[in-house]
Design a protein around this motif. Structure first.
Motif, short mmCIF file in Angstrom:
data_model
loop_
_atom_site.label_atom_id
_atom_site.label_comp_id
_atom_site.label_asym_id
_atom_site.label_seq_id
_atom_site.Cartn_x
_atom_site.Cartn_y
_atom_site.Cartn_z
N VAL A 30 -18.17 28.82 54.09
CA VAL A 30 -18.25 28.10 55.36
C VAL A 30 -19.68 28.20 55.88
O VAL A 30 -20.27 29.28 55.87
N TYR A 31 -20.22 27.07 56.31
CA TYR A 31 -21.49 27.08 57.01
C TYR A 31 -21.16 26.78 58.47
O TYR A 31 -20.71 25.69 58.80
N ASP A 32 -21.39 27.76 59.34
CA ASP A 32 -21.09 27.62 60.76
C ASP A 32 -22.39 27.27 61.49
O ASP A 32 -23.31 28.09 61.57
N ASN A 55 -35.28 26.20 55.23
CA ASN A 55 -34.26 27.10 54.70
C ASN A 55 -34.13 26.95 53.17
O ASN A 55 -34.29 25.87 52.63
N ASP A 56 -33.81 28.05 52.50
CA ASP A 56 -33.59 28.02 51.06
C ASP A 56 -32.11 27.69 50.81
O ASP A 56 -31.25 28.56 50.84
N TRP A 57 -31.84 26.44 50.55
CA TRP A 57 -30.46 25.97 50.37
C TRP A 57 -29.92 26.28 48.98
O TRP A 57 -28.74 26.06 48.71
N SER A 58 -30.75 26.80 48.11
CA SER A 58 -30.29 27.12 46.75
C SER A 58 -29.23 28.22 46.75
O SER A 58 -28.52 28.39 45.76
N ALA A 59 -29.10 28.94 47.85
CA ALA A 59 -28.04 29.96 47.96
C ALA A 59 -26.65 29.31 47.88
O ALA A 59 -25.67 30.00 47.62
N TYR A 60 -26.58 28.00 48.06
CA TYR A 60 -25.31 27.28 48.01
C TYR A 60 -25.09 26.58 46.67
O TYR A 60 -24.17 25.77 46.54
N ASN A 64 -18.62 25.21 46.98
CA ASN A 64 -17.91 24.23 47.80
C ASN A 64 -18.10 24.67 49.24
O ASN A 64 -17.71 25.78 49.61
N VAL A 65 -18.70 23.81 50.05
CA VAL A 65 -19.11 24.18 51.39
C VAL A 65 -18.33 23.40 52.45
O VAL A 65 -18.25 22.18 52.39
N ALA A 66 -17.80 24.14 53.41
CA ALA A 66 -17.15 23.55 54.58
C ALA A 66 -18.08 23.79 55.77
O ALA A 66 -18.45 24.93 56.06
N ILE A 67 -18.47 22.73 56.44
CA ILE A 67 -19.34 22.84 57.61
C ILE A 67 -18.48 22.82 58.87
O ILE A 67 -17.66 21.92 59.04
N ILE A 68 -18.67 23.80 59.74
CA ILE A 68 -17.92 23.87 60.99
C ILE A 68 -18.86 24.23 62.13
O ILE A 68 -20.01 24.62 61.91
N CYS A 69 -18.33 24.14 63.35
CA CYS A 69 -18.97 24.73 64.52
C CYS A 69 -17.86 25.48 65.23
O CYS A 69 -16.92 24.88 65.75
N SER A 70 -17.95 26.79 65.22
CA SER A 70 -16.87 27.62 65.76
C SER A 70 -16.97 27.85 67.26
O SER A 70 -16.16 28.58 67.82
N THR A 71 -17.95 27.23 67.90
CA THR A 71 -18.04 27.34 69.36
C THR A 71 -17.66 26.00 69.99
O THR A 71 -17.48 25.01 69.29
N ASP A 88 -26.56 18.94 49.83
CA ASP A 88 -26.10 18.10 48.73
C ASP A 88 -26.78 18.34 47.38
O ASP A 88 -26.10 18.35 46.37
N PRO A 89 -28.08 18.54 47.32
CA PRO A 89 -28.69 18.77 46.00
C PRO A 89 -28.23 20.08 45.33
O PRO A 89 -28.41 20.25 44.13
N PHE A 90 -27.64 20.97 46.09
CA PHE A 90 -27.27 22.28 45.55
C PHE A 90 -25.76 22.49 45.47
O PHE A 90 -25.24 22.96 44.47
N ALA A 91 -25.06 22.17 46.53
CA ALA A 91 -23.63 22.44 46.62
C ALA A 91 -22.84 21.50 45.70
O ALA A 91 -23.25 20.38 45.44
#
Length: 169
Positions: A30-32, A55-60, A64-71, A88-91
């Motif tokens: 999850v990416y919050d 940011n270094d997005w290669s960590a993803y 499979n990434v779910a983007i949320i905002c928990s606030t 997108d280029p990584f996940a």
């Protein structure tokens, strides 16, 4: 041979369908976006754009990434769009929503690629339980997909299958 054990299930006309075969074994994360909010409520465009760019997005990679905002913050739509552009280029896959929605997406994608001709007039038994957490969504979706082509659909194991659907004669 007298007393020979015969596997009647193996010799039956049942077509086994195991949803685990369609389970994406990739890592789910999850990416919050709340981590990018000033004081937990405000997205500053300039700061956010700089973060996305640096940011270094290669960590993803291959995740499979779910983007949320928990606030309860109001996040502009373009912010999610920027995240997808960066991820997108990584996940492997990126969706907006919870891990549950991600799981649904993964199964929807996998099941949509099935050649339903294989199941025409088949007596299909959908395997019930296994090693991976298959959501109810997947069982509903495969039933929806198979119903127009299968002769019958059952759930469980051949020795104790529950009838779900039988095509009219």
């Amino acid at each position: 041979m007298e007393g020979e054990i015969v596997n009647r299930v193996a010799n039956s006309s049942l077509t086994n369908f195991d949803l685990e075969d369609y389970y994406d074994k990739g890592e789910r994360v999850v990416y919050d976006i709340k981590e990018n909010l000033f004081n937990g409520f405000v997205l500053k465009e300039k700061d956010f754009r700089a973060f996305v760019k640096e940011n270094d997005w290669s960590a993803y990679q291959d995740k499979n990434v779910a983007i949320i905002c928990s606030t309860d913050a109001i996040v502009p739509t373009w912010a999610y769009m920027l995240l997808v552009s960066a991820l997108d280029p990584f996940a492997k896959n990126v969706i907006y929503g919870s891990l549950e929605k991600l799981e649904q997406y993964l199964f929807q994608d996998a099941l949509s690629k099935i050649d339903l001709k294989e199941f025409e007039d088949a007596r299909v038994i959908i395997k019930g339980c296994g090693r991976y957490p298959v959501p109810e969504f997947a069982y509903v979706e495969i039933t929806r997909l198979l119903k127009p082509v299968a002769k019958s659909i059952m759930y469980g194991e051949a020795c104790s299958a529950v009838p779900v659907f039988k095509a009219p004669k």
